[in-house]
Design a protein around this motif. Sequence first.
Motif, PDB file in Angstrom:
ATOM      1  N   ARG A   9       0.524  -1.676   0.192  1.00  0.00           N
ATOM      2  CA  ARG A   9      -0.362  -0.044  -0.009  1.00  0.00           C
ATOM      3  C   ARG A   9       0.888   1.352  -0.037  1.00  0.00           C
ATOM      4  O   ARG A   9       1.933   0.919   0.766  1.00  0.00           O
ATOM      5  CB  ARG A   9      -1.153  -0.136   1.250  1.00  0.00           C
ATOM      6  CG  ARG A   9      -0.120   0.095   2.925  1.00  0.00           C
ATOM      7  CD  ARG A   9      -1.067   0.351   4.090  1.00  0.00           C
ATOM      8  NE  ARG A   9      -0.234   0.358   4.778  1.00  0.00           N
ATOM      9  CZ  ARG A   9      -0.430   1.635   5.613  1.00  0.00           C
ATOM     10  NH1 ARG A   9      -0.704   2.904   4.766  1.00  0.00           N
ATOM     11  NH2 ARG A   9       0.204   1.600   6.164  1.00  0.00           N
ATOM     12  N   PRO A  10       0.679   2.540  -0.281  1.00  0.00           N
ATOM     13  CA  PRO A  10       0.955   3.579  -0.352  1.00  0.00           C
ATOM     14  C   PRO A  10       1.198   4.373   0.675  1.00  0.00           C
ATOM     15  O   PRO A  10       0.511   3.716   1.720  1.00  0.00           O
ATOM     16  CB  PRO A  10       0.705   4.895  -0.996  1.00  0.00           C
ATOM     17  CG  PRO A  10      -0.356   4.074  -2.301  1.00  0.00           C
ATOM     18  CD  PRO A  10      -0.717   2.733  -1.290  1.00  0.00           C
ATOM     19  N   LEU A  11       2.877   4.645   0.851  1.00  0.00           N
ATOM     20  CA  LEU A  11       3.072   4.930   2.799  1.00  0.00           C
ATOM     21  C   LEU A  11       3.758   6.497   2.373  1.00  0.00           C
ATOM     22  O   LEU A  11       4.549   6.449   1.881  1.00  0.00           O
ATOM     23  CB  LEU A  11       4.091   4.030   3.180  1.00  0.00           C
ATOM     24  CG  LEU A  11       4.617   4.382   4.728  1.00  0.00           C
ATOM     25  CD1 LEU A  11       3.242   3.538   5.254  1.00  0.00           C
ATOM     26  CD2 LEU A  11       5.985   3.191   4.986  1.00  0.00           C
ATOM     27  N   ASP A  12       2.513   6.917   2.768  1.00  0.00           N
ATOM     28  CA  ASP A  12       2.614   8.379   3.193  1.00  0.00           C
ATOM     29  C   ASP A  12       3.624   8.906   3.854  1.00  0.00           C
ATOM     30  O   ASP A  12       2.904   9.572   5.646  1.00  0.00           O
ATOM     31  CB  ASP A  12       1.765   9.623   2.969  1.00  0.00           C
ATOM     32  CG  ASP A  12       1.990  10.718   2.801  1.00  0.00           C
ATOM     33  OD1 ASP A  12       2.833  11.546   2.383  1.00  0.00           O
ATOM     34  OD2 ASP A  12       0.962  11.595   2.909  1.00  0.00           O
ATOM     35  N   ILE A  13       4.820   8.914   4.363  1.00  0.00           N
ATOM     36  CA  ILE A  13       5.788   9.639   6.001  1.00  0.00           C
ATOM     37  C   ILE A  13       6.616  10.255   5.173  1.00  0.00           C
ATOM     38  O   ILE A  13       6.688  10.170   4.019  1.00  0.00           O
ATOM     39  CB  ILE A  13       6.275   8.168   6.326  1.00  0.00           C
ATOM     40  CG1 ILE A  13       6.930   7.271   5.530  1.00  0.00           C
ATOM     41  CG2 ILE A  13       5.003   7.040   6.524  1.00  0.00           C
ATOM     42  CD1 ILE A  13       8.000   6.286   6.424  1.00  0.00           C
TER      43      ILE A  13
END
Length: 321
Positions: free
Chosen positions: A317-321
Motif C-alpha cells: 500500500r502507498p506509505l505517506d511518511i
Amino acid sequence: MKLLGMHHVSILTGSAEKNYAFYTKVLGMRLVKKTVNQDNTRSYHLFYGDAKGSPGTEITFFDIPGLGRTYEGVSNISSTSLRVKTKKSLQFWKQRFEKLGITHEEIAVRAGRETLAFQDGEGTRLILAADDGEEGVAAGEPWSTEEVPAEHSIVGLGPVTLTVANPEPTIGVLIEVLGFRRKGSYPAADENRPDILVFETGEGGSGAEIHIEPRPDLSPARLGRGGVHHVAFRVPNSEEYEAWAEKLKDLRIPNSGKVDRFYFQALYFREPNNILFELSTDTPGFDADEPMETLGERLSLPPFLEPSRAKIEAELRPLDI
C-alpha cells in the motif's frame, strides 16, 4: 562465545504512518531502514535507531493495518527501555510528554537507575532509562532533530522486561544456554507482587539486561497492535553465529535454522514460556545497501528480493511518511 547485549526489539503496529510520526517526530529517532517483512512482503518493516543504525539501538515495527488491540498477560515481552544519557534528560522528556499529551508515569528508580515509563499511541509500554555515567555496553550515536537536541536524544536499547507465570524455565535458558548472569532484583510497582529479577550479558549495563517479572496471577497475553513480537540479542560476527547455530542444534532446541536477513544473520527460537528470542549478528549492518547519509529514505530490499521489486512495490500500500 558471548552475547554482547540487546540487538533489536520488534513490535506490531496497525499504522505505519502514525508509528513513523511518533518515533521520529515525538521521540526524535532516526528511521534507519524502510523495508518489507521478508516473511510477508506485502507488509512494511520499519527500523528506528541512532544516527548510524548501530546494533543495539533499533526498535522495529511490522506494519499490519487493521490489527486488533493487545491483551496484556504472561508469556510476553511487556516493556522495552530506551537509553538516554543523563537524569537531566528525563526531566526534558517528562516536560515534552506533558506538552504533547503523551501518556506517562512519574520518574522512578528501576534496577538502580532513574527511569520514565510512557506509552506510544498504540499502548506499547516503553521506559526511558538514564545511563548517567553507568559503565557497560556502549551507547549509540546521538541523532538530533529540531525539537530533540543531541544531549537528550535516545541512544540505544535498555533493559527488556519479560512477564512470565513461572520464571525458572526462562532463567534456565538465559543462564545455561545464552550465558546471562544473575545481577540482582528490585521491587515491583505493587509491593504485593514478587520482585523483578535482573540478568545481564556481555559488558553489562543498561544495554545488556533482561528483567523478568513473575506474574502467576495472569493469563497468557494476546498480541495485537503495540505488542512486542520478539527480542534479539547481539552476536558479534558470522563465526560466532555459526557456533550458536551448532549449539542450539547440539542442545536439540527447536529453532528456525540459519536465516539470512542480509542486514544481519538471524536464529529464532522460543524459550519455555513461549517468548520468541532471536540471535542476530552485528554485521554487515544497515549501510550494506545504501549510504549512511540517506539511510531510510527509500524502500530497501535485500538482494534476494530485488528482482521482485516491481511486484513487491505494486502489492504494497502507498506509505505517506
